[in-house]
Design an enzyme around this catalytic site. Sequence first.
Site, mmCIF file in Angstrom:
data_model
loop_
_atom_site.group_PDB
_atom_site.id
_atom_site.type_symbol
_atom_site.label_atom_id
_atom_site.label_comp_id
_atom_site.label_asym_id
_atom_site.label_seq_id
_atom_site.Cartn_x
_atom_site.Cartn_y
_atom_site.Cartn_z
ATOM 1 N N ASN A 1 0.798 -1.234 0.000
ATOM 2 C CA ASN A 1 0.000 0.000 0.000
ATOM 3 C C ASN A 1 0.829 1.282 0.000
ATOM 4 O OD1 ASN A 1 0.714 -0.460 2.722
ATOM 5 N ND2 ASN A 1 -0.998 0.783 3.413
ATOM 6 N N GLU B 1 5.156 -3.475 12.056
ATOM 7 C CA GLU B 1 4.097 -2.460 11.939
ATOM 8 C C GLU B 1 2.944 -3.127 11.219
ATOM 9 O OE1 GLU B 1 3.609 0.293 13.282
ATOM 10 O OE2 GLU B 1 5.608 0.617 14.099
ATOM 11 N N CYS C 1 -2.845 2.155 6.600
ATOM 12 C CA CYS C 1 -2.928 1.604 7.959
ATOM 13 C C CYS C 1 -3.416 2.664 8.931
ATOM 14 C CB CYS C 1 -1.579 1.053 8.384
ATOM 15 S SG CYS C 1 -0.261 2.232 8.157
ATOM 16 N N GLU D 1 9.510 3.181 14.157
ATOM 17 C CA GLU D 1 10.180 3.511 12.895
ATOM 18 C C GLU D 1 10.255 5.030 12.755
ATOM 19 O OE1 GLU D 1 9.928 0.628 9.615
ATOM 20 O OE2 GLU D 1 7.809 0.616 10.110
HETATM 21 P P1 NAD Z 1 0.705 -8.883 4.103
HETATM 22 O O1 NAD Z 1 0.917 -9.212 5.537
HETATM 23 O O2 NAD Z 1 -0.106 -9.789 3.284
HETATM 24 O O3 NAD Z 1 2.119 -8.787 3.365
HETATM 25 C C1 NAD Z 1 3.147 -7.925 3.811
HETATM 26 C C2 NAD Z 1 4.470 -8.467 3.299
HETATM 27 O O4 NAD Z 1 4.727 -9.716 3.937
HETATM 28 C C3 NAD Z 1 4.493 -8.754 1.804
HETATM 29 O O5 NAD Z 1 5.761 -8.438 1.266
HETATM 30 C C4 NAD Z 1 4.232 -10.241 1.756
HETATM 31 O O6 NAD Z 1 4.701 -10.832 0.577
HETATM 32 C C5 NAD Z 1 5.003 -10.709 2.967
HETATM 33 N N1 NAD Z 1 4.608 -12.015 3.485
HETATM 34 C C6 NAD Z 1 3.423 -12.657 3.313
HETATM 35 N N2 NAD Z 1 3.464 -13.869 3.900
HETATM 36 C C7 NAD Z 1 4.680 -13.991 4.475
HETATM 37 C C8 NAD Z 1 5.317 -15.009 5.240
HETATM 38 N N3 NAD Z 1 4.694 -16.139 5.543
HETATM 39 N N4 NAD Z 1 6.564 -14.784 5.693
HETATM 40 C C9 NAD Z 1 7.202 -13.633 5.425
HETATM 41 N N5 NAD Z 1 6.663 -12.644 4.677
HETATM 42 C C10 NAD Z 1 5.417 -12.807 4.220
HETATM 43 O O7 NAD Z 1 0.148 -7.378 4.066
HETATM 44 P P2 NAD Z 1 -0.293 -6.550 2.775
HETATM 45 O O8 NAD Z 1 -1.611 -7.075 2.309
HETATM 46 O O9 NAD Z 1 0.829 -6.432 1.805
HETATM 47 O O10 NAD Z 1 -0.482 -5.092 3.399
HETATM 48 C C11 NAD Z 1 -1.634 -4.682 4.045
HETATM 49 C C12 NAD Z 1 -1.434 -4.704 5.550
HETATM 50 O O11 NAD Z 1 -0.320 -3.899 5.903
HETATM 51 C C13 NAD Z 1 -2.595 -4.111 6.310
HETATM 52 O O12 NAD Z 1 -2.896 -4.914 7.433
HETATM 53 C C14 NAD Z 1 -2.080 -2.752 6.770
HETATM 54 O O13 NAD Z 1 -2.689 -2.233 7.918
HETATM 55 C C15 NAD Z 1 -0.652 -3.061 7.000
HETATM 56 N N6 NAD Z 1 0.154 -1.848 6.982
HETATM 57 C C16 NAD Z 1 0.641 -1.383 8.174
HETATM 58 C C17 NAD Z 1 1.396 -0.220 8.208
HETATM 59 C C18 NAD Z 1 1.959 0.285 9.502
HETATM 60 O O14 NAD Z 1 2.958 0.990 9.467
HETATM 61 N N7 NAD Z 1 1.369 -0.051 10.642
HETATM 62 C C19 NAD Z 1 1.660 0.470 7.026
HETATM 63 C C20 NAD Z 1 1.143 -0.022 5.837
HETATM 64 C C21 NAD Z 1 0.398 -1.188 5.830
#
Ligand code: NAD
Length: 482
Positions: free
Chosen positions: A149, A247, A281, A463
Amino acid sequence: MPQFNHLIHGEWVASTSYSPNVNPSDLTDVIGEYAQGGASEVNAAVAAAAAAFPAWSTSGIQARHDVLDKIGNEILARKEELGALLAREEGKTRAEAIGEAARAGQIFKFFAGECLRLAGETLPSVRPGIGIEITREPIGVVGLITPWNFPIAIPAWKIAPALAFGNCVVLKPADLAPASAWALADIIHRSGLPAGVFNLVMGRGSVIGDALVQHPGVAAISFTGSVGVGRRIAQACVESGKKVQLEMGGKNPQVVLDDADLAQAVELSAQSAFYSTGQRCTASSRLIVTEGIYPRFIEALQARMAQIRVGDALAAGTDMGPVVSQAQLEQDLAYVQIGKAEGATLLRGGTRVACHTGAGKQGYFMSPALLVDTHAAMRINREEVFGPVASVLRVKDYDEALAVANDTPFGLAAGIATTSLKHATHFKRHSQAGMVMVNLPTAGVDYHVPFGGRKGSSYGPREQGRYAQEFYTTVKTAYTLA
Ligand code: NAD
């Protein structure tokens, strides 16, 4: 179709398999094919980073400053082009995407400065004749795992401090939106950074991400993404003794009190809930409104929502771009139905729509949804939707608003719209969120100050800003007999 490769030890490395990166505003538009790696690419990238670490971790701070500053300058100079690419692959509007690209550039320039500001402490010992120095040192090879995102800003706010403090990096960007991370890797590659200090490996999270988390040569993992994945990563890191920073999601409250400036409250609620398609987020997905302003607020918010033009992220006049993917669109639409099934009333939106330009492009367009008659126990108020879906909770007074705002497993951001200094001050102190906004949208933060949350939203050190050094350095205490 152009193919985009991994960056390992300063070389672009081809893959046996590639995956198309599809524009969510126009499903016929494929941006390119991006390498899908496996454990062998992760092993090679970690080996390259480990080999580069001794020299990079002892390199001069001027050299580090210069390379980060150069990266920041190029990003800023190309922010429009990078922003257009970002909008095309992720779906936020062109203006939002250019803003994100600029932020990535500013982050690199901020951490260029941080290279020159890393300070330690000297203290006298409790034992006479002994001096104590407390210094910070790099931690080693760090694995950075990022979501789709913010496909350039989040990689930037992890890579820049990692490099500034002398670490070497393996970045694994989201497989849904790798183009911005690849473009950033290309800029870093041409910046003069020694080979192996920064590496990019693309592919599936369950393959590349997991291999990074499991790799014994990785000293620390910084992850941004969903709660489920984050928790599993934390467990694996604890087992292997890796430093970890997470995060994750949010279910951020926006409180609107009777004494709020109505126009301001409506504008910041609409911005936070629906802009960037609610895929932030820090988006406000729970609007907690006191009784006295409730009817006027709901009416004015609906009028504001009617002005939001949904469509192609790159088209002129678009206010809200598409949802990022078919799966995310299905999730967003499903949550609208879940809310209705739980007894909420859908006042507006929440359906798949065509692009406002009428250009006939097939994209994942959805109208912003407003659910009312909801209460705190409903799934729609407890689980992160991550789309343009806002639910409204009607409350009696400030005390109930605060209690409802804090009644969530998350704690990333929280906002209050009020003209009362007393309530604003109390809310800043008693909100159980990592970031609190008074008369400002919950989404929208500065790049030079800490970013992060509490409870289920975050784990580990903050961060960004000066606080980033806590994760990307390790402290040494040295005693010297005078
Ligand atoms: P996601 O958890 O599906 O994926 C995040 C990353 O993790 C991707 O690169 C993905 O390929 C990787 N990943 C997936 N499975 C994994 C595994 N088993 N082991 C290691 N890595 C793995 O999240 P998303 O759909 O890409 O992003 C949306 C989420 O991110 C939402 O929940 C949002 O709130 C959160 N987000 C949080 C912040 C923050 O700073 N708090 C900022 C942006 C997004």
